[in-house]
Design an enzyme around this catalytic site. Sequence first.
Site, PDB file in Angstrom:
ATOM      1  N   LYS A 300      15.020 -15.013  -9.443  1.00  0.00           N
ATOM      2  CA  LYS A 300      15.581 -13.229  -8.928  1.00  0.00           C
ATOM      3  C   LYS A 300      16.578 -13.473  -9.679  1.00  0.00           C
ATOM      4  O   LYS A 300      17.258 -14.016  -9.235  1.00  0.00           O
ATOM      5  CB  LYS A 300      15.063 -13.686  -7.526  1.00  0.00           C
ATOM      6  CG  LYS A 300      14.348 -12.461  -7.085  1.00  0.00           C
ATOM      7  CD  LYS A 300      14.107 -12.217  -5.319  1.00  0.00           C
ATOM      8  CE  LYS A 300      13.564 -10.856  -4.746  1.00  0.00           C
ATOM      9  NZ  LYS A 300      12.830 -10.998  -3.590  1.00  0.00           N
ATOM     10  N   GLU A 387       1.918  -9.658   9.624  1.00  0.00           N
ATOM     11  CA  GLU A 387       2.249  -8.893  10.467  1.00  0.00           C
ATOM     12  C   GLU A 387       1.418  -8.865  11.299  1.00  0.00           C
ATOM     13  O   GLU A 387       1.778  -9.187  13.355  1.00  0.00           O
ATOM     14  CB  GLU A 387       2.294  -7.448  10.629  1.00  0.00           C
ATOM     15  CG  GLU A 387       3.525  -6.993   9.664  1.00  0.00           C
ATOM     16  CD  GLU A 387       2.947  -7.580   8.039  1.00  0.00           C
ATOM     17  OE1 GLU A 387       2.941  -8.102   7.309  1.00  0.00           O
ATOM     18  OE2 GLU A 387       4.971  -7.336   7.432  1.00  0.00           O
ATOM     19  N   ARG A 415      -0.286  -3.102  10.275  1.00  0.00           N
ATOM     20  CA  ARG A 415      -1.086  -4.063   9.427  1.00  0.00           C
ATOM     21  C   ARG A 415      -1.971  -4.640  10.912  1.00  0.00           C
ATOM     22  O   ARG A 415      -2.452  -5.942  10.887  1.00  0.00           O
ATOM     23  CB  ARG A 415      -0.439  -5.613   9.175  1.00  0.00           C
ATOM     24  CG  ARG A 415       0.089  -4.936   7.210  1.00  0.00           C
ATOM     25  CD  ARG A 415      -0.979  -4.947   7.096  1.00  0.00           C
ATOM     26  NE  ARG A 415      -1.642  -3.956   5.683  1.00  0.00           N
ATOM     27  CZ  ARG A 415      -1.121  -4.531   4.376  1.00  0.00           C
ATOM     28  NH1 ARG A 415      -0.889  -6.554   4.910  1.00  0.00           N
ATOM     29  NH2 ARG A 415      -1.699  -4.461   3.164  1.00  0.00           N
TER      30      ARG A 415
HETATM   31  C1  LIG Z   1       3.297  -5.318   4.379  1.00  0.00           C
HETATM   32  C2  LIG Z   1       4.431  -5.960   4.448  1.00  0.00           C
HETATM   33  N1  LIG Z   1       5.192  -6.504   5.104  1.00  0.00           N
HETATM   34  C3  LIG Z   1       6.890  -6.444   4.754  1.00  0.00           C
HETATM   35  C4  LIG Z   1       6.734  -5.956   3.252  1.00  0.00           C
HETATM   36  C5  LIG Z   1       8.632  -5.691   2.743  1.00  0.00           C
HETATM   37  N2  LIG Z   1       8.257  -6.726   1.563  1.00  0.00           N
HETATM   38  C6  LIG Z   1       8.727  -5.667   0.713  1.00  0.00           C
HETATM   39  S1  LIG Z   1       9.222  -6.764  -1.046  1.00  0.00           S
HETATM   40  C7  LIG Z   1       8.595  -8.160  -0.136  1.00  0.00           C
HETATM   41  C8  LIG Z   1       8.842  -9.692  -0.799  1.00  0.00           C
HETATM   42  C9  LIG Z   1       8.251  -9.985  -1.476  1.00  0.00           C
HETATM   43  O1  LIG Z   1       8.095 -11.156  -1.475  1.00  0.00           O
HETATM   44  P1  LIG Z   1       7.183 -11.373  -3.170  1.00  0.00           P
HETATM   45  O2  LIG Z   1       5.812 -11.007  -2.694  1.00  0.00           O
HETATM   46  O3  LIG Z   1       7.947 -12.845  -3.408  1.00  0.00           O
HETATM   47  O4  LIG Z   1       7.693 -10.629  -4.064  1.00  0.00           O
HETATM   48  P2  LIG Z   1       9.325 -10.980  -5.387  1.00  0.00           P
HETATM   49  O5  LIG Z   1      10.469  -9.734  -5.052  1.00  0.00           O
HETATM   50  O6  LIG Z   1      10.645 -12.407  -4.311  1.00  0.00           O
HETATM   51  O7  LIG Z   1       9.057 -10.919  -6.373  1.00  0.00           O
HETATM   52  C10 LIG Z   1       9.234  -7.816   1.690  1.00  0.00           C
HETATM   53  C11 LIG Z   1       8.397  -8.808   2.357  1.00  0.00           C
HETATM   54  C12 LIG Z   1       5.898  -5.198   2.972  1.00  0.00           C
HETATM   55  N3  LIG Z   1       6.228  -4.432   1.071  1.00  0.00           N
HETATM   56  N4  LIG Z   1       4.768  -5.213   2.979  1.00  0.00           N
END
Ligand SMILES: Cc1ncc(C[n+]2csc(CCOP(=O)(O)OP(=O)(O)O)c2C)c(N)n1
Length: 654
Positions: A300, A387, A415
Amino acid sequence: MIGQDGLVVGELLGTVNDPDDLKRLSMDQLKDLASEIRQLILWSVSKNGGHLASNLGAVELSLALHYVFDFKVDRLLWDVGHQCYTHKIVTGRRDAFKALRQAHGVSGFPNPAESLYDPFTVGHAGTAIPCAIGVALAEQIKRASRPPGAPPVSEPKVVAFVGDASIVNGNSFEGLNNLGLVRRQLLIVLNDNSMAIDATVGALAKVLSRLRLSHTYDDVRRTTANILEHVPKIGHSMEEAVERLKKHIRMVLPGSQIFESLNIPYFGPVDGHDIESLVRLFGALGQIDHPVLLHAYTKKGQGFDPAHQVPSRFHSTGPFVINGNGVEGPTQPGRSGFTDVFGRCVTELAAKDDRVVAITSAMCDGTGLMEFRSRFPGRFYDVGIAESAAVDVAAGLARGGLRPLICIYSTFLQRSFDQIFQEVALQDLPVIFCVDRAGFVGPDGPTHHGVMDIGFLRAMPNMVLCAPANEVEMRLALEFALGHDHPTVIRYPKEAVPDPDPGTEACGAPFRLGQAVVVKDARTADVVLVAYGTLLTEAIKAQRTLASQGIEVGVINARYAAPVDIHLVDLLEEGKKLVTIEDHVVACGFGSAVLELAARSRAGNVRLDAIRTLGAQQTLVRHDTRRNQLIQSQLTADDIVRTVRQMLAVPLEV
Ligand SMILES: Cc1ncc(C[n+]2csc(CCOP(=O)(O)OP(=O)(O)O)c2C)c(N)n1
C-alpha cells in the site's frame, strides 16, 4: 511534464488514450508508464483528495491486466472499486482524472455511466466475486445454448479484483462457496497488502500474514518463476492444464489450503509489483477454462514514502501539499465534526458506564473510535468488513446485559438490514446504532450516501430513531440511548458541528422519548419548520431570513423520527402549515412519518397539503461537495425560504 492546466502527464502516458495503446508498449516502457501513472495519481489526489495508498499499490496489477485482457469485451470487476484509478487513467479518462471526485471530473469509483470499461457501479466491499460468478454464468449459459456444430465464438474473459480485507467479507465468501457453479474461465486476483484501512483483522488475516512471514522475497520470486516455467507446458484440455499447474506450481501453504479446501486452484503468492511477470502470469492463467485464484503481494502506498509508511492515513485523504519528502495536511480522513464529537462523548460515557462496548466494521478511525480503542481495548471490537456479523455480535452482547454501540456508516448499515430486524428489533434488545455519514457524503458519491437509513429503520418494531442537531445534542442523544432499554439509532452527518447558537438554547434539554423541542416559538406563526437532525441549522437560517422579510415562522427540532412527536399533529389541527426538512430521501423518511401521523388525525380538519416534505428526491446524487449536493437537492436555507413563501403565496423577494 506539467501541462498548461497543471496536469502532470508523463510522455508515455500522454500517448495512452485507450488500453489498446498500452499493448504497443515494451515491458520497459510499461515500467516507466507505471511511475508516470503514480505521479498523476499523487498529483490528482493531493489536489482533490481520494484513495491514495490503495491505488499506488495497485498500479502494476492494473496495467498488467489491461495489457493482457481486452476489457472492451472481457469483464473486469473491482471489489469496493476504490483502487481503480490506474484503470480509469488508461481507459480514456486520463484528463478527467485531474478533476477526480469533482463535479466536472471522474468519480472515485467505477461507474458504467462514465465508461464501458466499468461493468458495475461499486463502492461496497464483497461484491466482485459473486457478481463475477453471475457474469461468468451468463456466458456459460449462452455457450450451452449454442446449436451443436456452431462455429466456436470467443467468449469474454472474466476477472474479479479483490483486496485481502474484502475477500473475507461474508458476501465474498458466499461467492467463493458457489464458485463451483462456474465451469469456465474466471480469474480472481487477490491483491494482498495486509491492510484494510487499518491492519486487517480476523482469522484469515492471521493465516495470510503467517504465509507472508514464512516467505522471503526470494521465495515469492521463485513462486512466480515456478508458475511461469511451467506455463508453456500446459496441455490443451482444461483438466490437464489445471492438473499440471497444480502439480508443478501450486504451493502447499496455509494460504493455498484455504482456497484449495474450497476446490479453488490457488497460485501464488507472487510479487504484485513485478509487471513483467504479471503480464506473463495473467497471459497464462487467463487461458485456463476453470476458476482460479492468483494471490499477489503488493505494498500500500508503493512509490510514495509517506503513504507507504502510514497507509491508514492515506487510505482516504483530503487534499494535501507535498513538501519535499513529506506532506502538509491532509485533513484527517473521516474526521468530520460530528464524528469527533461522537468519539469524545462515547469515550467519556464509557469511563462512567462499564456496560458500554464499541463495535466497528473496519472503520475505527472513520467512526471516531481511535481514542475509545486505546482507552478501553477490552471493550472495543473491530470485526473487519462484516457489518451483518457486527450487528449479531452486538445483539449477543446486549443479550448478555451490556450496552453495545455499533459505530457504522449509514451506507454500510444497509448490509445488516435483516440482522437489525431479526436479531435486534424483534428481540427488542438495547443495541445502539451510531450511524455516521448519514445524509449526503460529498465526493464519494451515490454508493456512499446515507440517505435511506430512516426509511428502512423506522419500519422495524421497537426501533427508536433520533438525530442530534449539534454538539450538545450528540451527548444528550447518547445519554438517552444508554438509558433506554430498547434499540436506538443515532444518526449524524459528515459535517462540522454548527457553531453554538444562542437561539438554540432549547436544545440543551435532555432527550425524552418522542419529544421534539421548540427552538422558535410556533404559537403566532402560520408556518412551522420542522427539522430532523443537522439541517436544523438551515431551518434557523431560513427563519431569520424570513423574519427579516416580515414573515414569522416557528422552528421545531424534531429530534425523533420514530416515534415522531404527536404534538406536530396538534399544530396541523390548529391550522398551521408544516415544512419538514431532512438530509434523507423523501420516500419513507422523516417527512413521510409526519404525513402518516397527520393522516391518522381524527380532528377532521387536517389537510395533508398543509405539509411540505423537503428532502432528497433521489439517491443518485453525483459526487460533488456535500454543500453542492444539499443545494442540488434543494435543502438549503434559501430553498426553505422559497418553500415558505410559496406556501403563503407571498411572491419571492428579488
Ligand atoms: C461493505 C463495506 N464496508 C466497509 C467499506 C469501507 N472500506 C472501503 S475500502 C476498505 C478496506 C478495503 O481493504 P482491501 O479490500 O484489503 O483493499 P485495500 O484498500 O487494502 O487495497 C473499507 C473497509 C466498504 N467499502 N464496504
